[in-house]
Structure formats: C-alpha cells, structure tokens
Design a protein around this motif. Sequence first.
Motif, PDB file in Angstrom:
ATOM      1  N   UNK A 120       0.832  -1.206   0.000  1.00 15.80           N
ATOM      2  CA  UNK A 120       0.000   0.000   0.000  1.00 15.80           C
ATOM      3  C   UNK A 120       0.866   1.256   0.000  1.00 15.80           C
ATOM      4  N   UNK A 121       1.897   1.256   0.830  1.00 16.57           N
ATOM      5  CA  UNK A 121       2.782   2.411   0.948  1.00 16.57           C
ATOM      6  C   UNK A 121       3.536   2.623  -0.362  1.00 16.57           C
ATOM      7  N   UNK A 122       4.068   1.546  -0.934  1.00 17.39           N
ATOM      8  CA  UNK A 122       4.805   1.651  -2.207  1.00 17.39           C
ATOM      9  C   UNK A 122       3.890   2.145  -3.321  1.00 17.39           C
ATOM     10  N   UNK A 123       2.645   1.676  -3.330  1.00 20.67           N
ATOM     11  CA  UNK A 123       1.701   2.100  -4.371  1.00 20.67           C
ATOM     12  C   UNK A 123       1.437   3.600  -4.292  1.00 20.67           C
ATOM     13  N   UNK A 124       1.405   4.143  -3.089  1.00 21.37           N
ATOM     14  CA  UNK A 124       1.198   5.589  -2.933  1.00 21.37           C
ATOM     15  C   UNK A 124       2.429   6.384  -3.364  1.00 21.37           C
ATOM     16  N   UNK A 125       3.607   5.863  -3.081  1.00 21.28           N
ATOM     17  CA  UNK A 125       4.839   6.602  -3.339  1.00 21.28           C
ATOM     18  C   UNK A 125       5.334   6.520  -4.783  1.00 21.28           C
ATOM     19  N   UNK A 126       5.131   5.392  -5.414  1.00 20.98           N
ATOM     20  CA  UNK A 126       5.730   5.146  -6.723  1.00 20.98           C
ATOM     21  C   UNK A 126       5.405   6.223  -7.760  1.00 20.98           C
ATOM     22  N   UNK A 127       4.155   6.670  -7.896  1.00 26.26           N
ATOM     23  CA  UNK A 127       3.883   7.694  -8.911  1.00 26.26           C
ATOM     24  C   UNK A 127       4.614   9.018  -8.645  1.00 26.26           C
ATOM     25  N   UNK A 128       4.845   9.333  -7.389  1.00 24.86           N
ATOM     26  CA  UNK A 128       5.483  10.607  -7.030  1.00 24.86           C
ATOM     27  C   UNK A 128       7.004  10.543  -7.071  1.00 24.86           C
ATOM     28  N   UNK A 129       7.556   9.343  -6.925  1.00 24.16           N
ATOM     29  CA  UNK A 129       9.010   9.212  -6.831  1.00 24.16           C
ATOM     30  C   UNK A 129       9.657   8.610  -8.072  1.00 24.16           C
ATOM     31  N   UNK A 130       8.866   8.121  -9.013  1.00 24.38           N
ATOM     32  CA  UNK A 130       9.424   7.449 -10.193  1.00 24.38           C
ATOM     33  C   UNK A 130      10.417   8.355 -10.911  1.00 24.38           C
ATOM     34  N   UNK A 131      11.631   7.876 -11.057  1.00 25.34           N
ATOM     35  CA  UNK A 131      12.668   8.639 -11.739  1.00 25.34           C
ATOM     36  C   UNK A 131      13.356   9.681 -10.872  1.00 25.34           C
ATOM     37  N   UNK A 132      12.818   9.919  -9.684  1.00 26.89           N
ATOM     38  CA  UNK A 132      13.373  10.951  -8.808  1.00 26.89           C
ATOM     39  C   UNK A 132      14.093  10.364  -7.598  1.00 26.89           C
ATOM     40  N   UNK A 133      13.985   9.025  -7.437  1.00 31.79           N
ATOM     41  CA  UNK A 133      14.650   8.362  -6.315  1.00 31.79           C
ATOM     42  C   UNK A 133      14.862   6.896  -6.682  1.00 31.79           C
ATOM     43  N   UNK A 134      15.852   6.286  -6.066  1.00 30.37           N
ATOM     44  CA  UNK A 134      16.123   4.866  -6.261  1.00 30.37           C
ATOM     45  C   UNK A 134      15.071   4.096  -5.463  1.00 30.37           C
ATOM     46  N   UNK A 135      14.159   3.448  -6.178  1.00 33.15           N
ATOM     47  CA  UNK A 135      13.037   2.804  -5.508  1.00 33.15           C
ATOM     48  C   UNK A 135      13.473   1.623  -4.632  1.00 33.15           C
ATOM     49  N   UNK A 136      14.596   1.004  -4.944  1.00 29.87           N
ATOM     50  CA  UNK A 136      15.095  -0.081  -4.087  1.00 29.87           C
ATOM     51  C   UNK A 136      15.509   0.479  -2.723  1.00 29.87           C
ATOM     52  N   UNK A 137      16.152   1.639  -2.735  1.00 28.30           N
ATOM     53  CA  UNK A 137      16.546   2.282  -1.483  1.00 28.30           C
ATOM     54  C   UNK A 137      15.318   2.758  -0.714  1.00 28.30           C
ATOM     55  N   UNK A 138      14.326   3.269  -1.433  1.00 31.78           N
ATOM     56  CA  UNK A 138      13.087   3.716  -0.790  1.00 31.78           C
ATOM     57  C   UNK A 138      12.397   2.523  -0.137  1.00 31.78           C
ATOM     58  N   UNK A 139      12.364   1.399  -0.838  1.00 29.39           N
ATOM     59  CA  UNK A 139      11.748   0.185  -0.303  1.00 29.39           C
ATOM     60  C   UNK A 139      12.421  -0.250   0.995  1.00 29.39           C
ATOM     61  N   UNK A 140      13.752  -0.190   1.007  1.00 30.48           N
ATOM     62  CA  UNK A 140      14.502  -0.562   2.212  1.00 30.48           C
ATOM     63  C   UNK A 140      14.156   0.373   3.374  1.00 30.48           C
ATOM     64  N   UNK A 141      14.012   1.667   3.074  1.00 27.09           N
ATOM     65  CA  UNK A 141      13.663   2.628   4.141  1.00 27.09           C
ATOM     66  C   UNK A 141      12.269   2.356   4.681  1.00 27.09           C
ATOM     67  N   UNK A 142      11.340   2.032   3.790  1.00 27.15           N
ATOM     68  CA  UNK A 142       9.961   1.747   4.229  1.00 27.15           C
ATOM     69  C   UNK A 142       9.966   0.504   5.118  1.00 27.15           C
ATOM     70  N   UNK A 143      10.698  -0.516   4.732  1.00 26.67           N
ATOM     71  CA  UNK A 143      10.770  -1.744   5.536  1.00 26.67           C
ATOM     72  C   UNK A 143      11.311  -1.431   6.923  1.00 26.67           C
ATOM     73  N   UNK A 144      12.333  -0.579   6.989  1.00 29.24           N
ATOM     74  CA  UNK A 144      12.923  -0.224   8.283  1.00 29.24           C
ATOM     75  C   UNK A 144      11.906   0.511   9.154  1.00 29.24           C
ATOM     76  N   UNK A 145      11.134   1.408   8.543  1.00 27.45           N
ATOM     77  CA  UNK A 145      10.150   2.174   9.322  1.00 27.45           C
ATOM     78  C   UNK A 145       8.984   1.290   9.774  1.00 27.45           C
ATOM     79  N   UNK A 146       8.529   0.393   8.901  1.00 28.83           N
ATOM     80  CA  UNK A 146       7.406  -0.462   9.264  1.00 28.83           C
ATOM     81  C   UNK A 146       7.803  -1.545  10.261  1.00 28.83           C
TER      82      UNK A 146
END
Length: 148
Positions: A120-146
Amino acid sequence: MSLKARIQDDMKSAMKARETERLAAIRLLMAAIKQKEVDERIELDDTAITAVVDKMLKQRRDSISQYEAAQRQDLADKEKAEMAVLMAYLPQQLSEAEIDTMIEGAILSSGAAGMQDMGKVMALLKPHMAGRADMAAVSARIKAKLAG
C-alpha cells in the motif's frame, strides 16, 4: 522541448564533438526507447522515457556490483560512465529529507501498521518518486520504518 528531442539533440552534439563514450550511452538509450515504442506500438511520452532511463540505470547498478565482485574495475568504470550520461535525463532527484517526509506521509495516509502493508505504501509513493529516487533504497527505508 520533449525529453526525446533533447536526447536526439544531445546525440547530434556528441557526434559533432566526437565524444565516443557519451555517444555510445545515448545510442543505447535511443535503442531502448525505440524498442519499447516498436513493442508497444506507441510514441513514448516523457514519463515513459523516464521509466526507460530508470530501468537502464537499475541495470547499470546491478552490473557495477557484479563487475566489482568479479574485480573487473575497468568494466565497472564503463558502466559508471554510462550511468552519468543517463542521469542527465532524469528529473531533479529528491533529497534524503524529502524522501523521508514522503514516506512518513504515505505511511500515515495508508494507515500502514506493519510489513503486510508495504504494498500500500509503495503504491502511494511510486507515482510521485518514479525517476526521482532509487526505488530499491526507498523500499529498504519503508521496511525499516514499518519493522521498527
């Protein structure tokens, strides 16, 4: 000017300036764009071209890690040079603070309570971050927070 036109102009200027490495990287990008257009029978817009560039950057990151593991620094350096050329065609990258803020907002708005809500979190973020951030790194950060 569209992103595709900018890439074509850069290819022409690299030809004139005889910048062989830069020209090779731009030609690879143009080939990937053309392949996607032929496969899907559409004309790619800037968003789709950004997705192609993002995919190529991910491939380069993977290649670099494999080349460095095999102690082939010459090949890793070539991939890094291609990455530098490709990065010029992405929108302005998000800062660490902006990424953290967006993650926090997405977690709150989705009501995510644990790892099961990662999608759910990735689905919300992906349209806003596509091409502007490394999504693998973002995924790792989300996992750490959750998880925390």
